[in-house]
Design an enzyme around this catalytic site. Structure first.
Site, PDB file in Angstrom:
ATOM      1  N   HIS A   1       0.838  -1.205   0.000  1.00  0.00           N
ATOM      2  CA  HIS A   1       0.000   0.000   0.000  1.00  0.00           C
ATOM      3  C   HIS A   1       0.867   1.247   0.000  1.00  0.00           C
ATOM      4  O   HIS A   1       2.069   1.190   0.278  1.00  0.00           O
ATOM      5  CB  HIS A   1      -0.920   0.035   1.224  1.00  0.00           C
ATOM      6  CG  HIS A   1      -2.108  -0.882   1.100  1.00  0.00           C
ATOM      7  ND1 HIS A   1      -2.055  -2.213   1.439  1.00  0.00           N
ATOM      8  CD2 HIS A   1      -3.379  -0.651   0.656  1.00  0.00           C
ATOM      9  CE1 HIS A   1      -3.241  -2.767   1.223  1.00  0.00           C
ATOM     10  NE2 HIS A   1      -4.059  -1.861   0.742  1.00  0.00           N
TER      11      HIS A   1
ATOM     12  N   LYS B   1      -0.494   4.811   4.513  1.00  0.00           N
ATOM     13  CA  LYS B   1      -1.403   3.878   5.216  1.00  0.00           C
ATOM     14  C   LYS B   1      -0.942   3.691   6.653  1.00  0.00           C
ATOM     15  O   LYS B   1       0.230   3.472   6.921  1.00  0.00           O
ATOM     16  CB  LYS B   1      -1.470   2.536   4.475  1.00  0.00           C
ATOM     17  CG  LYS B   1      -2.471   1.576   5.112  1.00  0.00           C
ATOM     18  CD  LYS B   1      -2.803   0.403   4.206  1.00  0.00           C
ATOM     19  CE  LYS B   1      -3.721  -0.606   4.879  1.00  0.00           C
ATOM     20  NZ  LYS B   1      -5.013  -0.038   5.283  1.00  0.00           N
TER      21      LYS B   1
END
Ligand code: NAD
Length: 277
Positions: A154, A158
């Site tokens: 990600h 995040k």
């Protein structure tokens, strides 16, 4: 001709975040829902998103009364979500929760709210991830004893790791291994079995039955999940890559339209998909 049904009025929290903005933009292109209210917490300094005024989330309880949305769509942080859901209970507004990273107490709070309003929670609103989960459950059942490694990647912003989706996938694998191949949605994500090994460092030979879990954070990657299954003679890899946040927003809005007017209860994105089949 049958007139189009009235669009479902929704409220969007975290309106200035990556997902909040995408939800508002995606809703503006749809006929079946409309953004009646957008809020963000006071630390943000943005007046509007896609033409929708962004109001102060601190006023959410009174704003819900004024704007009267049917469903609130939330992609924020767990502490904010639990507060917002309490306001939903007060105003009898259903809630679609995309936020991830809840601890046991946070999940219990959502469970309690679901006794009063419809609450649909999913760690991943991409339909491709629903398909990946089905494929992985099938593969794990067909490949007993194979080594399994789950890797997610990600963007560097995040907060929680591993991703809620990776935890859901691992829970699916554990359920199949224990003889339960039903889809429990997100309900088992908070478990933590002895088989889970997060990353590896130093001398750490692989035990049979271990499930390796790896979280990578880099650049602006929207979200990738890979499940690798191998024995000493073959390897199967199943991968999902979200190409844009629009895929999560579309799924969350499908869920919001589906949830409007449903009775109080705990729902998952799987319920939406199964209902369509
Ligand atoms: P982001 O950081 O871009 O946005 C977070 C939002 O939360 C912002 O609007 C921010 O103002 C707000 N916020 C932060 N701290 C707050 C606080 N203390 N009180 C109130 N509001 C606060 O993050 P994002 O990429 O939009 O992701 C948000 C959440 O959604 C994360 O938990 C992420 O894992 C999850 N997510 C879920 C899916 C899914 O399909 N379920 C998809 C993408 C992201």
């Amino acid at each position: 001709m049958t007139p189009d049904p009235t669009p479902v009025p929704i409220a969007v929290t975290g309106a200035t975040g990556r997902m909040g903005q995408t939800v508002i933009e995606t809703a503006s292109e749809r006929q079946d829902c409309t953004v009646a209210l957008a809020v963000s917490h006071s630390a943000d300094d943005v007046d509007e998103v896609a033409g929708v005024p962004v109001r102060d989330a601190a006023d959410l309880p009174s704003l819900l009364t004024v704007y009267d949305p049917a469903v609130l769509v939330d992609f924020t942080v767990p502490d904010a979500t639990t507060t917002y859901v309490e306001a939903c209970v007060e105003s009898d507004v259903a809630a679609v929760i995309g936020t991830t990273g809840f601890d046991h107490g946070g999940t219990e709070c959502l469970r309690t709210a679901s006794e009063s309003v419809g609450l649909l929670k999913a760690a991943n609103f991409a339909r491709g991830v629903a398909a990946l989960r089905r494929a992985v459950r099938e593969a794990v059942g067909t490949l007993p004893g194979y080594d399994v490694e789950v890797t997610e990647t990600h963007h560097n912003g995040k907060r929680d790791a591993p991703s809620g989706t990776a935890k859901t996938i691992v829970s699916d694998i554990e359920a199949v291994r224990s003889g339960d191949d039903s889809d429990a949605g997100d309900s088992r994500t908070e478990g933590n079995s002895d088989e889970r090994v997060h990353g590896r460092e130093g001398i750490q030979p692989r035990d049979p039955g271990e499930i390796g879990i790896h979280a990578r954070r880099a650049g602006d990657v929207t979200g990738e999940h890979e499940v690798l299954m191998a024995d000493n003679h073959e390897l199967v890899a199943v991968t999902h890559r979200a190409e844009s946040r629009g895929v999560f927003a579309a799924g969350a809005l499908d869920a919001a339209v589906w949830l409007a007017d449903r009775p109080a209860g705990w729902y998952t994105f799987t319920d939406v998909i199964e209902d369509e089949r």
